[in-house]
Design an enzyme around this catalytic site. Structure first.
Site, PDB file in Angstrom:
ATOM      1  N   CYS A   1       3.543   8.633   0.825  1.00 48.26           N
ATOM      2  CA  CYS A   1       4.045   7.710   1.841  1.00 48.26           C
ATOM      3  C   CYS A   1       4.178   6.350   1.159  1.00 48.26           C
ATOM      4  O   CYS A   1       3.182   5.768   0.734  1.00 48.26           O
ATOM      5  CB  CYS A   1       3.057   7.671   3.002  1.00 48.26           C
ATOM      6  SG  CYS A   1       3.480   6.448   4.248  1.00 48.26           S
TER       7      CYS A   1
ATOM      8  N   CYS B   1       6.746  -4.847  15.828  1.00 51.80           N
ATOM      9  CA  CYS B   1       6.226  -3.791  16.697  1.00 51.80           C
ATOM     10  C   CYS B   1       4.781  -4.145  17.052  1.00 51.80           C
ATOM     11  O   CYS B   1       3.953  -4.373  16.167  1.00 51.80           O
ATOM     12  CB  CYS B   1       6.308  -2.446  15.989  1.00 51.80           C
ATOM     13  SG  CYS B   1       7.987  -2.035  15.494  1.00 51.80           S
TER      14      CYS B   1
ATOM     15  N   GLU C   1       0.832  -1.193   0.000  1.00 52.37           N
ATOM     16  CA  GLU C   1       0.000   0.000   0.000  1.00 52.37           C
ATOM     17  C   GLU C   1       0.877   1.257   0.000  1.00 52.37           C
ATOM     18  O   GLU C   1       1.971   1.258   0.559  1.00 52.37           O
ATOM     19  CB  GLU C   1      -0.924  -0.012   1.228  1.00 52.37           C
ATOM     20  CG  GLU C   1      -1.952  -1.132   1.110  1.00 52.37           C
ATOM     21  CD  GLU C   1      -2.862  -1.269   2.317  1.00 52.37           C
ATOM     22  OE1 GLU C   1      -3.985  -1.752   2.119  1.00 52.37           O
ATOM     23  OE2 GLU C   1      -2.474  -0.917   3.438  1.00 52.37           O
TER      24      GLU C   1
ATOM     25  N   CYS D   1       6.555  -6.852   6.925  1.00 50.88           N
ATOM     26  CA  CYS D   1       7.669  -6.317   7.710  1.00 50.88           C
ATOM     27  C   CYS D   1       8.182  -7.410   8.634  1.00 50.88           C
ATOM     28  O   CYS D   1       7.408  -8.237   9.115  1.00 50.88           O
ATOM     29  CB  CYS D   1       7.202  -5.115   8.540  1.00 50.88           C
ATOM     30  SG  CYS D   1       8.560  -4.220   9.353  1.00 50.88           S
TER      31      CYS D   1
ATOM     32  N   CYS E   1      -0.785   6.063   9.811  1.00 45.50           N
ATOM     33  CA  CYS E   1       0.416   5.369  10.296  1.00 45.50           C
ATOM     34  C   CYS E   1       0.050   4.062  10.975  1.00 45.50           C
ATOM     35  O   CYS E   1      -0.815   4.032  11.857  1.00 45.50           O
ATOM     36  CB  CYS E   1       1.134   6.195  11.356  1.00 45.50           C
ATOM     37  SG  CYS E   1       1.927   7.652  10.783  1.00 45.50           S
TER      38      CYS E   1
ATOM     39  N   CYS F   1       1.665  -2.127  15.551  1.00 46.10           N
ATOM     40  CA  CYS F   1       1.621  -1.816  14.112  1.00 46.10           C
ATOM     41  C   CYS F   1       0.938  -2.934  13.334  1.00 46.10           C
ATOM     42  O   CYS F   1       1.288  -4.109  13.464  1.00 46.10           O
ATOM     43  CB  CYS F   1       3.029  -1.595  13.590  1.00 46.10           C
ATOM     44  SG  CYS F   1       3.069  -1.184  11.823  1.00 46.10           S
TER      45      CYS F   1
HETATM   46  N1  SAH Z   1       9.612   0.694   9.797  1.00 49.75           N
HETATM   47  C1  SAH Z   1       9.761   2.105   9.632  1.00 49.75           C
HETATM   48  C2  SAH Z   1       8.784   2.645   8.617  1.00 49.75           C
HETATM   49  C3  SAH Z   1       7.322   2.543   9.027  1.00 49.75           C
HETATM   50  S1  SAH Z   1       6.825   4.138   9.417  1.00 49.75           S
HETATM   51  C4  SAH Z   1       9.640   2.796  10.967  1.00 49.75           C
HETATM   52  O1  SAH Z   1       9.342   2.127  11.932  1.00 49.75           O
HETATM   53  O2  SAH Z   1       9.907   3.983  11.057  1.00 49.75           O
HETATM   54  C5  SAH Z   1       5.359   3.933  10.211  1.00 49.75           C
HETATM   55  C6  SAH Z   1       5.297   4.850  11.422  1.00 49.75           C
HETATM   56  O3  SAH Z   1       4.041   4.663  12.045  1.00 49.75           O
HETATM   57  C7  SAH Z   1       6.347   4.500  12.439  1.00 49.75           C
HETATM   58  O4  SAH Z   1       6.750   5.659  13.107  1.00 49.75           O
HETATM   59  C8  SAH Z   1       5.554   3.610  13.369  1.00 49.75           C
HETATM   60  O5  SAH Z   1       6.147   3.499  14.626  1.00 49.75           O
HETATM   61  C9  SAH Z   1       4.236   4.302  13.398  1.00 49.75           C
HETATM   62  N2  SAH Z   1       3.124   3.440  13.772  1.00 49.75           N
HETATM   63  C10 SAH Z   1       3.032   2.103  13.660  1.00 49.75           C
HETATM   64  N3  SAH Z   1       1.839   1.674  14.093  1.00 49.75           N
HETATM   65  C11 SAH Z   1       1.153   2.779  14.467  1.00 49.75           C
HETATM   66  C12 SAH Z   1      -0.152   2.990  14.972  1.00 49.75           C
HETATM   67  N4  SAH Z   1      -0.986   1.985  15.143  1.00 49.75           N
HETATM   68  N5  SAH Z   1      -0.517   4.264  15.231  1.00 49.75           N
HETATM   69  C13 SAH Z   1       0.313   5.294  15.010  1.00 49.75           C
HETATM   70  N6  SAH Z   1       1.554   5.155  14.538  1.00 49.75           N
HETATM   71  C14 SAH Z   1       1.968   3.907  14.267  1.00 49.75           C
END
Ligand code: SAH
Length: 346
Positions: free
Chosen positions: A107, A118, A94, A114, A339, A121
């Site tokens: 984006c 986390c 996406e 991945c 995000c 996420c």
């Molecule tokens: N793997 C990289 C790129 C992904 S960026 C990274 O971690 O930076 C996606 C962003 O959204 C990251 O900052 C991640 O921590 C954040 N993120 C992930 N799940 C989220 C959620 N449920 N709500 C808000 N931010 C989230």
């Protein structure tokens, strides 16, 4: 469709030139083909009208031009667009177009799924299926640039690698894509308008610093306390904060560019005074700023956005120490484009 032919966009300009020479043709044919592929976005050898019919047919016999296809496009009421992008092997990633008053940001994804787990996420649930190739990253940008022109009457202005995947776990291809995006014979965008966001892979951060890359760096920090960070981002066990901090200091020494920390505040996880104090210490170690991002719930509520008073505490205490902090609202939540929500739901 796997035809056994080579993806012509995996060749560099020099490799294309050499290929033509090896076929008894002039090297400049390689330049022509390169321009068709990267500046003019040709999808078919027959589009390459300054080549002879025979040359086009010959290329078609030996190569394919793999292209992504926007399989499904969803538009949010706030103008955000989410694309489900189909790759040549049928897998889906996406990418998201995020409009503001003055700019359009793309984006983009760097991997299918991945490998980091986390816990907050949605992409983590997909596991990592494969890395994206440079052209698959490039094509997401081109598709969003087109959408920006169509729906917002302006070209794409910024790119963030904040879609699916961990860009630094696919570093080589991400860098090659950025080369195409920034080079005059690609899209000619300034690297200052590109941000690579990482969960924090110290070894690669140092490598990027050594290579003097010109794009910006964001780190998804979420906690400056090892025990908390390891709980929510388990890879932190192997790459603890001290190592991350050291790599970021190295980055700043080499590039002189400050770092952005992405940070979500969750109720009962990182909403206490000691969490804020730890973040302040971490920020004071390297010139940096903090983006407090809204939590986008992905499940039945194991993680909850902290109370507004906790966010206020973060802002007040960080600012009191001279650290720049912004509070960012999420976009495109109604279409699961925000995000951490990218999970190929549809
Ligand atoms: N793997 C990289 C790129 C992904 S960026 C990274 O971690 O930076 C996606 C962003 O959204 C990251 O900052 C991640 O921590 C954040 N993120 C992930 N799940 C989220 C959620 N449920 N709500 C808000 N931010 C989230």
């Amino acid at each position: 469709m796997n035809t056994g032919k080579k993806d012509i966009r995996s060749l560099s300009r020099d490799e294309l030139r050499e290929y033509f020479v090896s076929q008894g043709e002039k090297a400049f044919r390689g330049n022509q083909v390169y321009e068709w592929l990267w500046s003019k976005g040709a999808h078919d050898f027959d589009d390459m009208t300054n080549l002879s019919k025979e040359t086009r047919a010959f290329l078609d016999e030996h190569f394919v031009i793999n292209h992504i296809k926007v399989d499904k496009m969803q538009r949010s009421k706030d103008g955000t667009i989410k694309n489900a992008v189909k790759l040549h092997d049928g897998l889906i990633v996406e990418s998201v177009l995020i409009p503001t008053a003055s700019r359009t940001t793309a984006c983009v994804s760097s991997q299918v799924g991945c490998s980091l787990n986390c816990r907050f996420c949605a992409t983590a649930r997909l596991k990592r299926m494969r890395n994206l190739n440079p052209d698959e990253i490039f094509d997401q940008v081109v598709a969003i640039d087109k959408q920006s022109r169509n729906y917002h009457d302006r070209p794409l202005s910024n790119i963030v690698f904040m879609g699916m995947g961990e860009p630094l776990m696919n570093y080589k291809n991400v860098v090659r894509a950025i080369e195409k995006i920034t080079s005059p014979d690609g899209l000619g965008m300034s690297p200052k308008r590109i941000t690579v966001s990482t969960s924090g892979v110290p070894k690669i951060i140092k490598k990027m610093a050594d290579e003097e890359v010109k794009f910006k760096l964001a780190v998804s920090l979420h906690s400056a306390l090892d025990e908390v960070r390891t709980d929510i981002m388990p890879f932190n066990e192997q790459m603890p904060l001290a190592e991350l901090k050291e790599s970021l200091q190295y980055w700043y020494e080499k590039t002189g560019r400050r770092i952005t920390y992405e940070y979500v505040v969750w109720r009962g996880i990182n909403d206490q005074r000691r969490d804020i104090e730890a973040l302040i210490d971490f920020c004071l170690a390297v010139p940096s700023k903090v983006n407090l991002i809204e939590y986008n719930p992905i499940d039945d509520g194991e993680f909850k956005q902290a109370d507004p008073t906790a966010i206020d505490d973060y802002v007040n205490l960080l600012e009191a120490r001279g650290i720049t902090v912004t509070v960012r609202r999420s976009r495109g939540k109604d279409i699961d484009a925000a995000c951490g929500q990218l999970a190929n739901k549809s």
